[in-house]
Design an enzyme around this catalytic site. Structure first.
Site, PDB file in Angstrom:
ATOM      1  N   GLU A   1      39.197  51.596  50.449  1.00  0.00           N
ATOM      2  CA  GLU A   1      40.265  50.724  49.958  1.00  0.00           C
ATOM      3  C   GLU A   1      40.858  51.392  48.726  1.00  0.00           C
ATOM      4  O   GLU A   1      40.189  51.491  47.697  1.00  0.00           O
ATOM      5  CB  GLU A   1      39.712  49.324  49.679  1.00  0.00           C
ATOM      6  CG  GLU A   1      39.269  48.656  50.971  1.00  0.00           C
ATOM      7  CD  GLU A   1      38.935  47.174  50.836  1.00  0.00           C
ATOM      8  OE1 GLU A   1      39.126  46.605  49.750  1.00  0.00           O
ATOM      9  OE2 GLU A   1      38.489  46.599  51.839  1.00  0.00           O
TER      10      GLU A   1
ATOM     11  N   ASP B   1      42.887  42.553  54.543  1.00  0.00           N
ATOM     12  CA  ASP B   1      42.472  42.675  53.142  1.00  0.00           C
ATOM     13  C   ASP B   1      42.913  41.404  52.435  1.00  0.00           C
ATOM     14  O   ASP B   1      44.091  41.038  52.470  1.00  0.00           O
ATOM     15  CB  ASP B   1      43.099  43.909  52.485  1.00  0.00           C
ATOM     16  CG  ASP B   1      42.385  44.242  51.183  1.00  0.00           C
ATOM     17  OD1 ASP B   1      41.134  44.230  51.179  1.00  0.00           O
ATOM     18  OD2 ASP B   1      43.052  44.477  50.167  1.00  0.00           O
TER      19      ASP B   1
ATOM     20  N   GLY C   1      32.360  33.711  50.929  1.00  0.00           N
ATOM     21  CA  GLY C   1      33.032  34.252  49.747  1.00  0.00           C
ATOM     22  C   GLY C   1      33.343  33.192  48.686  1.00  0.00           C
ATOM     23  O   GLY C   1      32.460  32.459  48.226  1.00  0.00           O
TER      24      GLY C   1
END
Ligand code: ITT
Length: 179
Positions: free
Chosen positions: A32, A61, A137
C-alpha cells in the site's frame, strides 16, 4: 476479491451472492503506497496485482476519517487498528466534543481489462466507548446514527448504510453502464 481481511469478504459475499455474482477470495497482500489518498493506494495496488498476472479482481482500501483529528487515521487506518486499536482511538478522542467521522471505502475493479475505481462514504460519530460484538475493525466505535454502533447492527443493515455498501452500489452502477 483480493484481501487479507475476512470481514470484508463476508460483506462482499453477502451483497454479491444475493445478486447471483460468485466471488473467489484470494488471501493476498499488496504494497500500500504511502499516500493521503485512498484512490491512489488502490490504483497503485491494482498495478501490482496485475504485474503478478492476476486479472478480473477487486481490491478494497478503506479507512476511518475523523473530522477533529484532521482526517486521521484515514489511509493509516490499518496501522492504527493494529497498533493502538479502538481503545487508543477512544483515548485520542477523550474530551473531544466534535465526534464526527466518515468511513470511506475505495474499490478497484479489474474486469475484462477495464479498470473502475469508486469510493463509497458513510458519515457518523465516534462513540464514547466500544459497543457490540459483530462486524470488525472500527465497527464497535462507529455509529451512523450516533447511538447504535456498526458492531451492534445486523450485517444486512450495515451493508445498506455503510461506506462499503455505498461503494458496491456505485461499482455495480458503473459496470451496468458499460453493458
Ligand atoms: P486489505 O488486505 O484488504 O488491505 P486491511 O484490513 O489492511 O485489508 P484496509 O487497509 O482497507 O484493510 O483497512 C483499514 C482498516 O480499517 C483495517 O484495520 C480494517 O479492519 C478497518 N476497516 C475497513 N473497513 C471497515 C469496516 O467496514 N468497518 C470497520 N473497520 C473497517
Amino acid at each position: 476479491m483480493i484481501t487479507s481481511n475476512p470481514g470484508k469478504v463476508k460483506e462482499y459475499r453477502e451483497v454479491l451472492t444475493a445478486l447471483g455474482i460468485e466471488t473467489e477470495h484470494l488471501h493476498m497482500t499488496y504494497d500500500e503506497v504511502q499516500s493521503s489518498d485512498l484512490e491512489e493506494v488502490v490504483s497503485k495496488g491494482m498495478e501490482e496485482v496485475r504485474r503478478k498476472g492476476i486479472r478480473d479482481f477487486i481490491i478494497d482500501d478503506s479507512g476511518l476519517f475523523i473530522d477533529s483529528l484532521g482526517g486521521f487515521p484515514g489511509v493509516w487506518s490499518a496501522y492504527v487498528q493494529k497498533t493502538i486499536g479502538n481503545r487508543g482511538v477512544l483515548k485520542l478522542m477523550e474530551c473531544v466534543e466534535d465526534r464526527r467521522a466518515e468511513f470511506r471505502c475505495c474499490i478497484g475493479c479489474d474486469v475484462g481489462g477495464r479498470t473502475t475505481i469508486v469510493t463509497g462514504k458513510c458519515r457518523g460519530l465516534i462513540l464514547p466507548e466500544e459497543a457490540g460484538c459483530g462486524g470488525f475493525g472500527f465497527d464497535p466505535i462507529f455509529s451512523s446514527d450516533g447511538e447504535t454502533s456498526f458492531a451492534d447492527i445486523a450485517p444486512e443493515t450495515k451493508n445498506r448504510i455503510s461506506h462499503r455498501g455505498d461503494a458496491i452500489r456505485l461499482l455495480l452502477a458503473e459496470l451496468g453502464k458499460e453493458n
